[in-house]
Design an enzyme around this catalytic site. Structure first.
Site, PDB file in Angstrom:
ATOM      1  N   LEU A 134       0.849  -1.199   0.000  1.00 43.67           N
ATOM      2  CA  LEU A 134       0.000   0.000   0.000  1.00 43.67           C
ATOM      3  C   LEU A 134       0.883   1.247   0.000  1.00 43.67           C
ATOM      4  O   LEU A 134       0.773   2.115  -0.858  1.00 43.67           O
ATOM      5  CB  LEU A 134      -0.916   0.005   1.240  1.00 43.67           C
ATOM      6  CG  LEU A 134      -1.714   1.283   1.496  1.00 43.67           C
ATOM      7  CD1 LEU A 134      -2.733   1.529   0.388  1.00 43.67           C
ATOM      8  CD2 LEU A 134      -2.437   1.224   2.854  1.00 43.67           C
ATOM      9  N   GLY A 140       2.285   7.783   2.316  1.00 42.74           N
ATOM     10  CA  GLY A 140       2.424   7.066   3.587  1.00 42.74           C
ATOM     11  C   GLY A 140       1.109   7.131   4.338  1.00 42.74           C
ATOM     12  O   GLY A 140       0.172   6.392   4.035  1.00 42.74           O
ATOM     13  N   GLY A 349      17.588  -1.659  35.163  1.00 39.25           N
ATOM     14  CA  GLY A 349      18.763  -0.779  35.211  1.00 39.25           C
ATOM     15  C   GLY A 349      19.751  -1.116  34.100  1.00 39.25           C
ATOM     16  O   GLY A 349      19.360  -1.301  32.944  1.00 39.25           O
ATOM     17  N   GLU A 373       0.918   0.009  10.064  1.00 40.18           N
ATOM     18  CA  GLU A 373      -0.539  -0.103   9.854  1.00 40.18           C
ATOM     19  C   GLU A 373      -1.273   1.150  10.354  1.00 40.18           C
ATOM     20  O   GLU A 373      -2.390   1.086  10.862  1.00 40.18           O
ATOM     21  CB  GLU A 373      -1.110  -1.395  10.443  1.00 40.18           C
ATOM     22  CG  GLU A 373      -0.490  -2.615   9.761  1.00 40.18           C
ATOM     23  CD  GLU A 373      -1.266  -3.902   9.908  1.00 40.18           C
ATOM     24  OE1 GLU A 373      -2.496  -3.857  10.009  1.00 40.18           O
ATOM     25  OE2 GLU A 373      -0.615  -4.958   9.912  1.00 40.18           O
TER      26      GLU A 373
HETATM   27  N1  COS Z   1     -13.610   1.007   5.703  1.00 39.09           N
HETATM   28  C1  COS Z   1     -14.311   1.214   4.568  1.00 39.09           C
HETATM   29  N2  COS Z   1     -14.277   2.387   3.870  1.00 39.09           N
HETATM   30  C2  COS Z   1     -13.497   3.361   4.359  1.00 39.09           C
HETATM   31  C3  COS Z   1     -12.743   3.213   5.538  1.00 39.09           C
HETATM   32  C4  COS Z   1     -12.825   1.982   6.215  1.00 39.09           C
HETATM   33  N3  COS Z   1     -12.153   1.772   7.352  1.00 39.09           N
HETATM   34  N4  COS Z   1     -12.068   4.346   5.775  1.00 39.09           N
HETATM   35  C5  COS Z   1     -12.396   5.180   4.793  1.00 39.09           C
HETATM   36  N5  COS Z   1     -13.268   4.599   3.925  1.00 39.09           N
HETATM   37  C6  COS Z   1     -13.891   5.177   2.752  1.00 39.09           C
HETATM   38  C7  COS Z   1     -14.591   6.481   3.117  1.00 39.09           C
HETATM   39  O1  COS Z   1     -15.903   6.242   3.577  1.00 39.09           O
HETATM   40  C8  COS Z   1     -14.589   7.217   1.789  1.00 39.09           C
HETATM   41  O2  COS Z   1     -15.635   6.732   0.990  1.00 39.09           O
HETATM   42  P1  COS Z   1     -16.573   7.723   0.112  1.00 39.09           P
HETATM   43  O3  COS Z   1     -15.611   8.442  -0.805  1.00 39.09           O
HETATM   44  O4  COS Z   1     -17.488   6.800  -0.601  1.00 39.09           O
HETATM   45  O5  COS Z   1     -17.215   8.639   1.091  1.00 39.09           O
HETATM   46  C9  COS Z   1     -13.266   6.780   1.160  1.00 39.09           C
HETATM   47  O6  COS Z   1     -12.900   5.526   1.803  1.00 39.09           O
HETATM   48  C10 COS Z   1     -12.149   7.771   1.376  1.00 39.09           C
HETATM   49  O7  COS Z   1     -12.039   7.933   2.795  1.00 39.09           O
HETATM   50  P2  COS Z   1     -11.411   9.225   3.477  1.00 39.09           P
HETATM   51  O8  COS Z   1     -11.988  10.446   2.803  1.00 39.09           O
HETATM   52  O9  COS Z   1     -11.568   9.100   4.947  1.00 39.09           O
HETATM   53  O10 COS Z   1      -9.884   9.076   3.027  1.00 39.09           O
HETATM   54  P3  COS Z   1      -8.618   9.920   3.409  1.00 39.09           P
HETATM   55  O11 COS Z   1      -7.813  10.130   2.186  1.00 39.09           O
HETATM   56  O12 COS Z   1      -9.005  11.125   4.224  1.00 39.09           O
HETATM   57  O13 COS Z   1      -7.763   8.886   4.320  1.00 39.09           O
HETATM   58  C11 COS Z   1      -7.096   7.777   6.334  1.00 39.09           C
HETATM   59  C12 COS Z   1      -8.223   8.312   5.471  1.00 39.09           C
HETATM   60  C13 COS Z   1      -6.145   8.866   6.788  1.00 39.09           C
HETATM   61  C14 COS Z   1      -7.755   7.169   7.543  1.00 39.09           C
HETATM   62  C15 COS Z   1      -6.313   6.687   5.537  1.00 39.09           C
HETATM   63  O14 COS Z   1      -5.595   7.262   4.469  1.00 39.09           O
HETATM   64  C16 COS Z   1      -5.369   5.880   6.401  1.00 39.09           C
HETATM   65  O15 COS Z   1      -5.782   4.970   7.121  1.00 39.09           O
HETATM   66  N6  COS Z   1      -4.053   6.199   6.328  1.00 39.09           N
HETATM   67  C17 COS Z   1      -3.054   5.389   7.000  1.00 39.09           C
HETATM   68  C18 COS Z   1      -2.590   4.315   6.086  1.00 39.09           C
HETATM   69  C19 COS Z   1      -1.927   3.200   6.825  1.00 39.09           C
HETATM   70  O16 COS Z   1      -2.408   2.712   7.808  1.00 39.09           O
HETATM   71  N7  COS Z   1      -0.800   2.791   6.271  1.00 39.09           N
HETATM   72  C20 COS Z   1      -0.048   1.704   6.809  1.00 39.09           C
HETATM   73  C21 COS Z   1       0.055   0.633   5.795  1.00 39.09           C
HETATM   74  S1  COS Z   1       0.636  -0.838   6.492  1.00 39.09           S
HETATM   75  S2  COS Z   1       2.072  -1.296   5.271  1.00 39.09           S
END
Ligand code: COS
Length: 393
Positions: A134, A140, A349, A373
């Site tokens: 991802l 990131g 320690g 994650e």
């Molecule tokens: N389950 C299902 N759908 C989800 C969801 C979830 N947990 N989280 C978000 N969505 C959906 C939203 O509902 C939205 O849908 P609609 O466009 O239909 O409304 C869409 O996905 C986009 O969501 P959002 O606008 O919240 O996206 P953002 O770009 O603001 O990102 C975060 C949200 C920051 C939470 C996300 O990018 C994230 O989790 N980032 C961290 C990534 C991560 O954990 N990386 C580690 C990888 S491990 S190698």
């Protein structure tokens, strides 16, 4: 191995099979995994023999149905497995967790019957390891800003781009990844999920990360150079990849919480008997109030993290949305682990700072749980957004 705290009590959420799997993994971890933990940390040697043993024990497919080669247990069982592995070796826990909840679960949850037949069987049985791509150099925490592209070419897709921090990236037989399939949609909506099978001449190994902790886990950059992926390996409809990955991370985060929990319990396992035995000023240091405060705070952190992780896993087993519970469990457990392991080092320690004892390794390993994650900052964002959205009805 006996746990240091009130483990003898019946655990809420547990049925008989949860006690059984815990006992099995505790025995295996103490006998085989713990003796290797220091050596693999120091040499950065990927523990292939541990992977083979976990396969034999069915630990590489715990929450997947037996018909697909898994152990046919539930997500709570899987959470316990990760906790118990992490208690003695973080590298082993992350290898199993990344394979299970990131590399395999998306095919179980979203795959076609053909994809399950072809890949899930081998992944859930542990015949091959899975990886997940991802994160990118420029994507990131903002995981929806994917730059990797997939362009249609007849029945195939041509993929170009770079994924970073792919756990099991060298050894995995399949990598589940996201790519932008609709350049007209710049955010999450233009992203699609795919499975790529190895070997593939267009999928190259990039840099192998040299890390602070989890040093023997295989963390790789993967480079796609005109990699050809058949359309039948598309995981779900075009444009749904981001949501699928977010759902995958929701449940994956429970296992990172479990890993933090296991590391914290492991530190308590070391610190408590040490405080009881180590004498200074003519008495065991555990009799000093300052040490008791630390021990008590460690135990409360471990206990609360355990409840949060088991609760999130039990919700997942009931088919409920786990965004909030998983983010909360991961956030709490990882921060509690850092505090608890810091205390363990302080109680020991000079010995705690030395490699002679495992707590310095646990400290380095646990830091990943506040980052991988989704960072703690992202967990707080997920938790706050979930609450705010609930007001919208
Ligand atoms: N389950 C299902 N759908 C989800 C969801 C979830 N947990 N989280 C978000 N969505 C959906 C939203 O509902 C939205 O849908 P609609 O466009 O239909 O409304 C869409 O996905 C986009 O969501 P959002 O606008 O919240 O996206 P953002 O770009 O603001 O990102 C975060 C949200 C920051 C939470 C996300 O990018 C994230 O989790 N980032 C961290 C990534 C991560 O954990 N990386 C580690 C990888 S491990 S190698």
């Amino acid at each position: 191995m006996k746990a240091a705290i009130t483990y003898k009590d019946r655990v809420p959420f547990f049925e008989d099979h949860h006690y059984e799997i815990r006992e099995l993994v505790q025995g295996y971890a103490a006998e085989k995994v713990a003796p290797r933990a220091r050596e693999i940390d120091e040499t950065k040697r990927f523990p292939t023999e541990t992977v083979a043993e976990m396969r034999e024990l069915g630990l590489l497919g715990v929450p997947f149905p037996e018909e697909w080669g898994g152990a046919g247990l539930d997500y709570l069982s899987y959470t316990i497995v990760i906790e118990e592995l992490a208690r003695v070796c973080g590298t082993t826990a992350i290898t199993c967790a990344a394979h299970t909840s990131l590399g395999t679960n998306p095919i179980h949850e979203f795959g076609t019957p053909r994809q399950k037949e072809k890949y899930l069987r081998k992944l859930a049985s542990g015949e091959m390891l899975g990886a997940f791509g991802l994160t990118e150099p420029e994507a990131g925490s903002d995981a929806g800003s994917t730059r990797t592209t997939a362009v249609r070419d007849g029945n195939d897709w041509i993929v170009n781009g770079t994924k970073v921090y792919c756990t099991n990236g060298t050894h995995a037989g399949t990598v589940i990844f996201t790519a932008r399939t609709d350049p007209a949609k710049p955010g999450p909506a233009g992203v699609t999920a795919f499975i790529i099978e190895r070997p593939n001449p267009g999928l190259k190994l990039g840099v192998l990360e040299d890390k602070l902790g989890l040093r023997a886990s295989d963390t790789r950059e993967l480079v796609f150079e005109n990699a050809r992926v058949p359309d039948e390996n598309r995981l779900g409809e075009e444009g749904t990849g981001f949501k699928k990955f977010m759902k995958t991370l929701d449940s994956g985060r429970i296992s990172i919480g479990a890993m933090a929990l296991g590391l914290a319990q492991g530190a308590l396992d070391v610190a408590l008997p040490y405080a009881a035995e180590r004498k200074q000023f003519g008495k065991p240091i555990g009799e000093f109030g300052a040490m008791q405060e630390r021990l008590a705070d460690m135990a409360v952190g471990v206990h609360t993290a355990r409840l949060a992780c088991y609760h999130a896993a039990a919700l997942k087993d009931r088919g409920e949305d786990v965004s909030f519970a998983a983010a909360s469990a991961k956030l709490y457990a990882s921060e509690a682990a850092m505090r608890a392991i810091d205390s363990a080092i302080q109680i020991l320690g000079g010995n705690g700072y030395s490699r002679e004892y495992p707590v310095e390794r646990m400290f380095r390993d646990a830091k990943l749980c506040e980052i991988g994650e989704g960072t703690s900052e992202i967990q707080r964002m997920v938790i706050a957004r979930t609450m705010l959205r609930s007001l919208e009805g």
